[in-house]
Write an enzyme that holds these catalytic residues in place. Sequence first.
Site, PDB file in Angstrom:
ATOM      1  N   SER A 195      -5.380 -13.500 -10.502  1.00 51.52           N
ATOM      2  CA  SER A 195      -6.027 -12.220 -10.820  1.00 51.52           C
ATOM      3  C   SER A 195      -6.899 -12.266 -12.079  1.00 51.52           C
ATOM      4  O   SER A 195      -8.009 -11.710 -12.065  1.00 51.52           O
ATOM      5  CB  SER A 195      -4.977 -11.116 -10.918  1.00 51.52           C
ATOM      6  OG  SER A 195      -4.398 -10.918  -9.654  1.00 51.52           O
ATOM      7  N   LYS A 244       6.965  -4.111  -8.049  1.00 51.25           N
ATOM      8  CA  LYS A 244       6.070  -3.152  -7.383  1.00 51.25           C
ATOM      9  C   LYS A 244       6.737  -1.830  -7.024  1.00 51.25           C
ATOM     10  O   LYS A 244       6.065  -0.807  -6.940  1.00 51.25           O
ATOM     11  CB  LYS A 244       5.489  -3.774  -6.105  1.00 51.25           C
ATOM     12  CG  LYS A 244       4.483  -4.883  -6.373  1.00 51.25           C
ATOM     13  CD  LYS A 244       3.894  -5.395  -5.066  1.00 51.25           C
ATOM     14  CE  LYS A 244       2.961  -6.559  -5.323  1.00 51.25           C
ATOM     15  NZ  LYS A 244       2.221  -6.962  -4.122  1.00 51.25           N
ATOM     16  N   ALA A 262       9.888  -8.679   7.241  1.00 55.35           N
ATOM     17  CA  ALA A 262      10.226  -7.280   6.962  1.00 55.35           C
ATOM     18  C   ALA A 262      10.514  -7.097   5.467  1.00 55.35           C
ATOM     19  O   ALA A 262      11.333  -6.274   5.080  1.00 55.35           O
ATOM     20  CB  ALA A 262      11.421  -6.847   7.807  1.00 55.35           C
ATOM     21  N   ALA A 282       5.799  -7.067   1.636  1.00 57.70           N
ATOM     22  CA  ALA A 282       4.442  -7.211   2.177  1.00 57.70           C
ATOM     23  C   ALA A 282       4.387  -6.683   3.614  1.00 57.70           C
ATOM     24  O   ALA A 282       3.459  -5.965   3.996  1.00 57.70           O
ATOM     25  CB  ALA A 282       4.024  -8.680   2.127  1.00 57.70           C
TER      26      ALA A 282
HETATM   27  P1  ATR Z   1       7.286 -10.154  -0.015  1.00 58.88           P
HETATM   28  O1  ATR Z   1       7.331  -9.142  -1.115  1.00 58.88           O
HETATM   29  O2  ATR Z   1       6.271 -11.224  -0.221  1.00 58.88           O
HETATM   30  O3  ATR Z   1       7.204  -9.534   1.329  1.00 58.88           O
HETATM   31  P2  ATR Z   1      10.123 -10.505   0.376  1.00 58.88           P
HETATM   32  O4  ATR Z   1      10.271  -9.031   0.258  1.00 58.88           O
HETATM   33  O5  ATR Z   1      11.070 -11.390  -0.365  1.00 58.88           O
HETATM   34  O6  ATR Z   1       8.676 -10.951  -0.114  1.00 58.88           O
HETATM   35  O7  ATR Z   1      10.111 -10.877   1.930  1.00 58.88           O
HETATM   36  C1  ATR Z   1      10.104 -12.178   2.401  1.00 58.88           C
HETATM   37  C2  ATR Z   1      10.092 -12.178   3.933  1.00 58.88           C
HETATM   38  O8  ATR Z   1      10.106 -13.549   4.381  1.00 58.88           O
HETATM   39  C3  ATR Z   1      11.296 -11.516   4.574  1.00 58.88           C
HETATM   40  O9  ATR Z   1      10.900 -10.975   5.813  1.00 58.88           O
HETATM   41  C4  ATR Z   1      12.251 -12.706   4.797  1.00 58.88           C
HETATM   42  O10 ATR Z   1      13.191 -12.538   5.817  1.00 58.88           O
HETATM   43  P3  ATR Z   1      14.602 -11.766   5.510  1.00 58.88           P
HETATM   44  O11 ATR Z   1      14.241 -10.326   5.424  1.00 58.88           O
HETATM   45  O12 ATR Z   1      15.441 -12.077   6.677  1.00 58.88           O
HETATM   46  O13 ATR Z   1      15.104 -12.330   4.227  1.00 58.88           O
HETATM   47  C5  ATR Z   1      11.250 -13.750   5.229  1.00 58.88           C
HETATM   48  N1  ATR Z   1      11.771 -15.104   5.034  1.00 58.88           N
HETATM   49  C6  ATR Z   1      11.860 -15.795   3.871  1.00 58.88           C
HETATM   50  N2  ATR Z   1      12.370 -17.025   4.093  1.00 58.88           N
HETATM   51  C7  ATR Z   1      12.634 -17.105   5.427  1.00 58.88           C
HETATM   52  C8  ATR Z   1      13.147 -18.135   6.289  1.00 58.88           C
HETATM   53  N3  ATR Z   1      13.505 -19.325   5.826  1.00 58.88           N
HETATM   54  N4  ATR Z   1      13.238 -17.858   7.614  1.00 58.88           N
HETATM   55  C9  ATR Z   1      12.863 -16.657   8.115  1.00 58.88           C
HETATM   56  N5  ATR Z   1      12.364 -15.662   7.358  1.00 58.88           N
HETATM   57  C10 ATR Z   1      12.238 -15.880   6.030  1.00 58.88           C
END
Ligand code: ATR
Length: 289
Positions: free
Chosen positions: A22, A70, A131, A134
């Site tokens: 940024s 956020k 979910a 983002a």
């Molecule tokens: P952001 O703010 O970037 O969205 P986050 O809120 O931590 O970050 O969300 C990360 C997303 O990646 C979630 O959907 C997470 O799945 P879970 O809700 O089941 O935790 C997903 N994610 C991260 N690592 C994963 C993995 N190894 N396999 C499947 N989904 C994953």
Amino acid sequence: MEINGQTAVYGIIGNPIKHTSSPAIHNHISQAMGIDSVYVPFVANDDLEAITTGLYALGVRGINVTVPYKSDIMKYLRGNEDMAGRIGAVNTLKYTEGGYYGYNTDILGLKRELEEENISLQGRDIVILGAGGAARAVAFLCASVKPGSITIINRSGDKARRIRDDIAAYADSEGMSGLSSNINVLTSDEVCSVNGNDLIVFQCTSVGLSPGDDECVMNDEAFYSKVAVGVDLIYKPSVTGFMKYVEKAGGRAYNGLKMLIYQAVSAYEIWNDVLVPEAVIREVERKLK
Ligand code: ATR
């Protein structure tokens, strides 16, 4: 860039913050447009009340907020734009009389990218992978433009169902009759039953983020044969495992770079009440590539 006693100060708070692009984007725009401002990174701690009070007292004109603050920062704001309130997350704070006011320019940025690429979500079947925060913002953007259906696929089903319920309530409150019954949650194993054959898919998980370059949260090739457009929110690497699947199956794939640039441009425009010229946006894009 010459800093003087009148230079307006902007910044970003988050933790960690050292990899942020940024400052490069905002300072480039200020220089190109001849606007006397500077944008700096601040590593934050969890004392968001002290941080917002302190930045406001010092007259910091605008702040971007990134992971993990956020949502938590919202209770220290004077108010926020309607969509940011529904999503429950802000990434841009503007100095106003009486306190900071919050916006979600992640969503404005994605919207602007989709318009530029001529991707209309209206009436389309949409799949959201993930979910988290983002995915939630993307889900609200999708719901706001009257899609045909939205399917959310996530490792943790409860988080996906919470987003489904919230966007369904939003669709009902906006009088989009029929949409709420077309918002579904599936597991990865059930992906073959997804609605539609011309899907627009948003990859909103962190899987595939560098250094996990070739990893992808969805590895079912039959699914990709139904995908017309795939948008990965990740921009490092520039071609993700998800994008490779989409392109191999004949779809159009985009990474998250434009969304990153346009969220910054939208914040810049909100703060300075200007339009950033197209040529400057293209310069920023070349610089980041
Ligand atoms: P952001 O703010 O970037 O969205 P986050 O809120 O931590 O970050 O969300 C990360 C997303 O990646 C979630 O959907 C997470 O799945 P879970 O809700 O089941 O935790 C997903 N994610 C991260 N690592 C994963 C993995 N190894 N396999 C499947 N989904 C994953």
